[in-house]
Design a protein around this motif. Structure first.
Motif, short mmCIF file in Angstrom:
data_model
loop_
_atom_site.label_atom_id
_atom_site.label_comp_id
_atom_site.label_asym_id
_atom_site.label_seq_id
_atom_site.Cartn_x
_atom_site.Cartn_y
_atom_site.Cartn_z
N PRO A 156 15.23 0.58 -61.75
CA PRO A 156 15.17 1.32 -63.01
C PRO A 156 15.74 2.73 -62.93
CG PRO A 156 13.12 0.11 -62.68
CD PRO A 156 13.91 0.00 -61.40
N ILE A 157 15.48 3.43 -61.82
CA ILE A 157 16.07 4.76 -61.65
C ILE A 157 17.59 4.65 -61.61
CG2 ILE A 157 16.36 6.69 -60.04
CD1 ILE A 157 13.44 6.37 -59.28
N GLN A 158 18.08 3.68 -60.86
CA GLN A 158 19.52 3.46 -60.76
C GLN A 158 20.10 3.20 -62.15
OE1 GLN A 158 21.30 3.16 -57.72
NE2 GLN A 158 23.21 2.16 -58.32
N ALA A 159 19.46 2.32 -62.90
CA ALA A 159 19.97 1.96 -64.23
C ALA A 159 19.96 3.17 -65.17
CB ALA A 159 19.13 0.82 -64.82
N LEU A 160 18.91 3.98 -65.10
CA LEU A 160 18.82 5.16 -65.95
C LEU A 160 19.96 6.12 -65.67
CD1 LEU A 160 17.28 7.02 -67.94
CD2 LEU A 160 15.95 7.83 -65.99
N LEU A 161 20.20 6.43 -64.39
CA LEU A 161 21.24 7.38 -64.05
C LEU A 161 22.64 6.81 -64.29
CD1 LEU A 161 19.71 8.95 -60.81
CD2 LEU A 161 19.76 9.90 -63.13
N VAL A 162 22.83 5.53 -64.03
CA VAL A 162 24.10 4.90 -64.35
C VAL A 162 24.39 5.03 -65.85
CG1 VAL A 162 25.23 2.64 -64.62
CG2 VAL A 162 24.25 3.28 -62.42
N GLY A 163 23.36 4.78 -66.66
CA GLY A 163 23.53 4.88 -68.10
C GLY A 163 23.91 6.28 -68.56
N LEU A 164 23.31 7.29 -67.93
CA LEU A 164 23.62 8.66 -68.31
C LEU A 164 25.05 9.04 -67.95
CD1 LEU A 164 20.35 10.62 -67.38
CD2 LEU A 164 21.10 9.77 -69.61
N ILE A 165 25.48 8.66 -66.77
CA ILE A 165 26.84 8.99 -66.35
C ILE A 165 27.85 8.24 -67.22
CG2 ILE A 165 28.51 8.85 -64.46
CD1 ILE A 165 26.07 9.17 -62.56
N GLU A 166 27.60 6.97 -67.48
CA GLU A 166 28.50 6.19 -68.33
C GLU A 166 28.55 6.78 -69.74
OE1 GLU A 166 27.04 2.22 -67.95
OE2 GLU A 166 28.34 1.76 -66.22
N ARG A 167 27.42 7.27 -70.22
CA ARG A 167 27.40 7.89 -71.55
C ARG A 167 28.28 9.14 -71.56
NH1 ARG A 167 22.01 10.37 -74.33
NH2 ARG A 167 21.08 8.55 -73.27
N GLY A 168 28.15 9.95 -70.50
CA GLY A 168 28.96 11.16 -70.42
C GLY A 168 30.44 10.87 -70.34
N VAL A 169 30.81 9.82 -69.59
CA VAL A 169 32.22 9.44 -69.48
C VAL A 169 32.73 8.93 -70.82
CG1 VAL A 169 33.85 7.83 -68.40
CG2 VAL A 169 32.08 8.94 -67.01
N ALA A 170 31.95 8.09 -71.49
CA ALA A 170 32.36 7.52 -72.77
C ALA A 170 32.56 8.60 -73.84
CB ALA A 170 31.33 6.50 -73.24
N ARG A 171 31.78 9.66 -73.75
CA ARG A 171 31.89 10.75 -74.73
C ARG A 171 32.97 11.75 -74.36
NH1 ARG A 171 25.80 12.74 -76.03
NH2 ARG A 171 27.05 14.47 -76.84
N GLY A 172 33.62 11.56 -73.23
CA GLY A 172 34.64 12.50 -72.81
C GLY A 172 34.08 13.76 -72.19
N GLU A 173 32.77 13.78 -71.97
CA GLU A 173 32.14 14.96 -71.38
C GLU A 173 32.30 14.97 -69.86
OE1 GLU A 173 27.65 16.85 -71.00
OE2 GLU A 173 28.08 15.47 -72.65
N PHE A 174 32.23 13.78 -69.25
CA PHE A 174 32.42 13.64 -67.81
C PHE A 174 33.78 13.00 -67.55
CE2 PHE A 174 27.57 12.97 -67.01
CZ PHE A 174 27.34 14.32 -67.31
N ARG A 175 34.37 13.37 -66.44
CA ARG A 175 35.59 12.69 -66.02
C ARG A 175 35.23 11.33 -65.43
NH1 ARG A 175 36.61 13.41 -60.47
NH2 ARG A 175 35.15 14.80 -59.42
#
Length: 215
Positions: free
Chosen positions: A135-154
């Motif tokens: 669950p921790i892995q899934a939570l953090l994966v989701g946050l990073i993917e969200r940032g990438v999808a929004r163009g906030e993260f590379r």
């Protein structure tokens, strides 16, 4: 004479008292060395009363994990679902909250127990993996993917990035409950300073150039 209302209140609080006693002993002695009669004695009840709530030591340990860690994961997931601002800000809040509520508390010792004893108790290792690690892995994966999808993260290798995020916090927790607890003269770790540096380095590294601006 204890009133019926007082007895009822004590009965309602008993599971929490048992979990608090169990957490203390598990962290002090480890899972294998902790005996259920010790937990009952520290909570001020009989061994039979303990078994009414938790039929085995494994059940007791699982309840401690759910109370101390799983509840925090659910809270972080709820925070993530409601957050409307920058993902970098949310990621910082999640990591800070985990350190404050787990890393700085006795509950952090659960991670040391699992690292030390997982191989000898594969059922508990599977339980911990299912209810904590994944669950921790899934939570953090989701946050990073969200940032990438929004163009906030590379774009980054997401799962590897999650391990880099978790690593320093896990290291501090394990050190705190091993070498630091022995006062053996090792290096001094200032968790607040380490966490601040980690967040600064990680978030600067994650931000897309257009978001980060000039260095």
């Amino acid at each position: 004479m204890v009133s019926p209302a007082a007895r009822q209140r004590r009965k309602q609080s008993r599971p929490q008292e048992l979990l608090a006693a169990a957490l203390e002993l598990f962290v002090e002695k480890g899972f294998a060395a902790t005996r259920t009669e010790e937990v009952a004695a520290r909570a001020g009840v009989s061994k039979g009363t303990l078994y009414l709530y938790y039929p085995s030591k494994q059940d007791l340990f699982k309840a401690v994990v759910r109370e101390c860690l799983v509840a925090q994961i659910h809270e972080a997931a709820a925070l993530s679902a409601q957050h409307q601002g920058p993902v970098a800000e949310l990621l910082g809040q999640v990591l800070q909250a985990w350190w404050q509520r787990v890393g700085q508390s006795t509950a952090g010792g659960i991670a040391k127990i699992m690292v030390a004893e997982a191989r000898n108790f594969p059922e508990l290792a599977a339980f911990y993996t299912e209810e904590v690690i994944l669950p921790i892995q899934a939570l953090l994966v989701g946050l990073i993917e969200r940032g990438v999808a929004r163009g906030e993260f590379r774009p980054v290798p997401v799962e590897a990035t999650v391990h880099v995020l978790i690593g320093p916090i896990l290291h501090m927790i394990l050190y705190q409950h091993s070498f630091a607890a022995c006062a053996c003269g090792g290096p001094t770790i200032e968790p607040a300073a380490v966490l601040e540096v980690q967040l600064d380095l990680m978030l600067r590294g994650l931000l897309a150039p257009a978001v980060a601006g000039p260095t």
